[in-house]
Motif scaffolding. Structure first.
Motif, mmCIF file in Angstrom:
data_model
loop_
_atom_site.group_PDB
_atom_site.id
_atom_site.type_symbol
_atom_site.label_atom_id
_atom_site.label_comp_id
_atom_site.label_asym_id
_atom_site.label_seq_id
_atom_site.Cartn_x
_atom_site.Cartn_y
_atom_site.Cartn_z
ATOM 1 N N GLN A 72 5.564 -4.327 0.887
ATOM 2 C CA GLN A 72 7.008 -4.145 0.841
ATOM 3 C C GLN A 72 7.492 -3.206 1.942
ATOM 4 O OE1 GLN A 72 8.865 -5.607 -1.982
ATOM 5 N NE2 GLN A 72 6.933 -6.702 -2.010
ATOM 6 N N VAL A 73 6.702 -2.180 2.229
ATOM 7 C CA VAL A 73 7.025 -1.196 3.265
ATOM 8 C C VAL A 73 5.771 -0.993 4.093
ATOM 9 C CG1 VAL A 73 7.665 1.202 3.728
ATOM 10 C CG2 VAL A 73 8.710 -0.008 1.809
ATOM 11 N N ASP A 74 5.931 -1.062 5.404
ATOM 12 C CA ASP A 74 4.794 -0.882 6.309
ATOM 13 C C ASP A 74 5.259 -0.004 7.467
ATOM 14 O OD1 ASP A 74 2.441 -1.015 7.669
ATOM 15 O OD2 ASP A 74 2.435 -3.194 7.911
ATOM 16 N N SER A 75 5.148 1.302 7.289
ATOM 17 C CA SER A 75 5.563 2.229 8.338
ATOM 18 C C SER A 75 4.442 3.223 8.592
ATOM 19 C CB SER A 75 6.835 2.973 7.918
ATOM 20 O OG SER A 75 6.542 3.954 6.945
ATOM 21 N N ALA A 76 4.609 4.022 9.613
ATOM 22 C CA ALA A 76 3.598 5.029 9.933
ATOM 23 C C ALA A 76 3.513 6.096 8.850
ATOM 24 C CB ALA A 76 3.926 5.682 11.274
ATOM 25 N N GLU A 77 4.600 6.354 8.157
ATOM 26 C CA GLU A 77 4.652 7.410 7.146
ATOM 27 C C GLU A 77 4.195 6.954 5.762
ATOM 28 O OE1 GLU A 77 5.394 10.546 7.972
ATOM 29 O OE2 GLU A 77 5.610 9.795 10.011
ATOM 30 N N MET A 78 4.438 5.688 5.442
ATOM 31 C CA MET A 78 4.192 5.203 4.082
ATOM 32 C C MET A 78 3.989 3.692 4.079
ATOM 33 S SD MET A 78 6.908 5.530 1.012
ATOM 34 C CE MET A 78 6.679 4.740 -0.541
ATOM 35 N N ARG A 79 3.101 3.242 3.184
ATOM 36 C CA ARG A 79 2.923 1.804 2.974
ATOM 37 C C ARG A 79 3.016 1.559 1.472
ATOM 38 N NH1 ARG A 79 -1.536 -1.083 4.407
ATOM 39 N NH2 ARG A 79 -0.207 -2.781 5.009
ATOM 40 N N THR A 80 3.698 0.482 1.099
ATOM 41 C CA THR A 80 3.840 0.121 -0.308
ATOM 42 C C THR A 80 3.571 -1.357 -0.478
ATOM 43 O OG1 THR A 80 5.492 1.833 -0.694
ATOM 44 C CG2 THR A 80 5.416 0.052 -2.290
ATOM 45 N N GLY A 81 2.765 -1.674 -1.488
ATOM 46 C CA GLY A 81 2.484 -3.059 -1.819
ATOM 47 C C GLY A 81 2.782 -3.313 -3.290
ATOM 48 N N TYR A 82 3.185 -4.543 -3.596
ATOM 49 C CA TYR A 82 3.513 -4.943 -4.959
ATOM 50 C C TYR A 82 2.448 -5.915 -5.449
ATOM 51 C CZ TYR A 82 5.895 -7.360 -8.758
ATOM 52 O OH TYR A 82 6.219 -7.917 -9.972
ATOM 53 N N CYS A 83 2.021 -5.723 -6.693
ATOM 54 C CA CYS A 83 1.045 -6.615 -7.311
ATOM 55 C C CYS A 83 1.562 -7.091 -8.664
ATOM 56 C CB CYS A 83 -0.287 -5.906 -7.535
ATOM 57 S SG CYS A 83 -1.239 -5.613 -6.027
ATOM 58 N N ASP A 84 1.214 -8.310 -8.998
ATOM 59 C CA ASP A 84 1.520 -8.885 -10.306
ATOM 60 C C ASP A 84 0.304 -9.728 -10.679
ATOM 61 O OD1 ASP A 84 2.502 -10.102 -12.586
ATOM 62 O OD2 ASP A 84 4.249 -11.002 -11.608
ATOM 63 N N ASN A 85 -0.542 -9.178 -11.566
ATOM 64 C CA ASN A 85 -1.755 -9.888 -11.953
ATOM 65 C C ASN A 85 -2.026 -9.678 -13.444
ATOM 66 O OD1 ASN A 85 -2.878 -7.319 -12.150
ATOM 67 N ND2 ASN A 85 -4.171 -7.534 -10.346
ATOM 68 N N SER A 86 -3.242 -9.918 -13.867
ATOM 69 C CA SER A 86 -3.576 -9.815 -15.297
ATOM 70 C C SER A 86 -3.443 -8.380 -15.821
ATOM 71 C CB SER A 86 -5.000 -10.324 -15.546
ATOM 72 O OG SER A 86 -5.929 -9.534 -14.826
ATOM 73 N N ILE A 87 -3.494 -7.389 -14.948
ATOM 74 C CA ILE A 87 -3.308 -5.996 -15.364
ATOM 75 C C ILE A 87 -1.837 -5.731 -15.668
ATOM 76 C CG2 ILE A 87 -3.461 -3.583 -14.606
ATOM 77 C CD1 ILE A 87 -5.879 -4.445 -12.896
#
Length: 155
Positions: A72-87
């Motif tokens: 979702q966000v890919d910068s030098a300061e921060m990276r964020t990813g979203y997951c939707d799985n069995s957990i």
């Protein structure tokens, strides 16, 4: 339109993530960071101090959770990813510096629990965070994001 409790929680999770990301970028821009800042070392006695090696990437955390994150966000300061799985549904964020992580946590609304590790956080419902914790560790922060709610080990 009828909202279920789950959809309200999911909306809060997404809103919290967006708010946090916005605040981190605002702080980073106003601080005039030249990019030379080194990650801060954890305080002595802190649980994070027990972690060794470099902090994990979003992809490394997600792999432990059988997820291929949607970045979702890919910068030098921060990276964020979203997951939707069995957990469940969750966000994983990694930070370039301890200050960046602290700034993000300072802006996070208190109603959203987080799982916190060495330069990373996970954002989800409490039930999902409990499942994530068994696989990736971290400390559970329920209300005050600077104070761990995970019980200290006896000793």
């Amino acid at each position: 339109m009828t909202y279920t409790r789950e959809s309200r929680v999911a909306s809060r999770v997404q809103a919290t993530a967006v708010l946090g990301l916005t605040m981190v970028f605002a702080v980073a821009c106003s601080a005039g960071n030249t990019g030379g800042e080194q990650p801060a070392q954890p305080a002595a006695g802190n649980v994070a101090a027990a972690e060794t090696g470099p902090p994990p990437t979003v992809e490394e955390l997600a792999a432990k959770l059988d997820c291929k994150p949607e970045i979702q966000v890919d910068s030098a300061e921060m990276r964020t990813g979203y997951c939707d799985n069995s957990i469940g549904k969750f966000f994983l964020s990694t930070f370039a510096t301890q200050k960046g992580k602290d700034d993000w946590m300072d802006t996070a609304p208190e109603y959203s629990p987080h799982l916190v590790g060495n330069l990373w956080t996970a954002l989800a419902t409490r039930e999902v965070l409990d499942r994530l914790k068994t696989k990736i560790g971290g400390e559970l922060h329920l209300s005050d994001h600077r104070v761990s709610m995970t019980p200290a080990p006896p000793g």
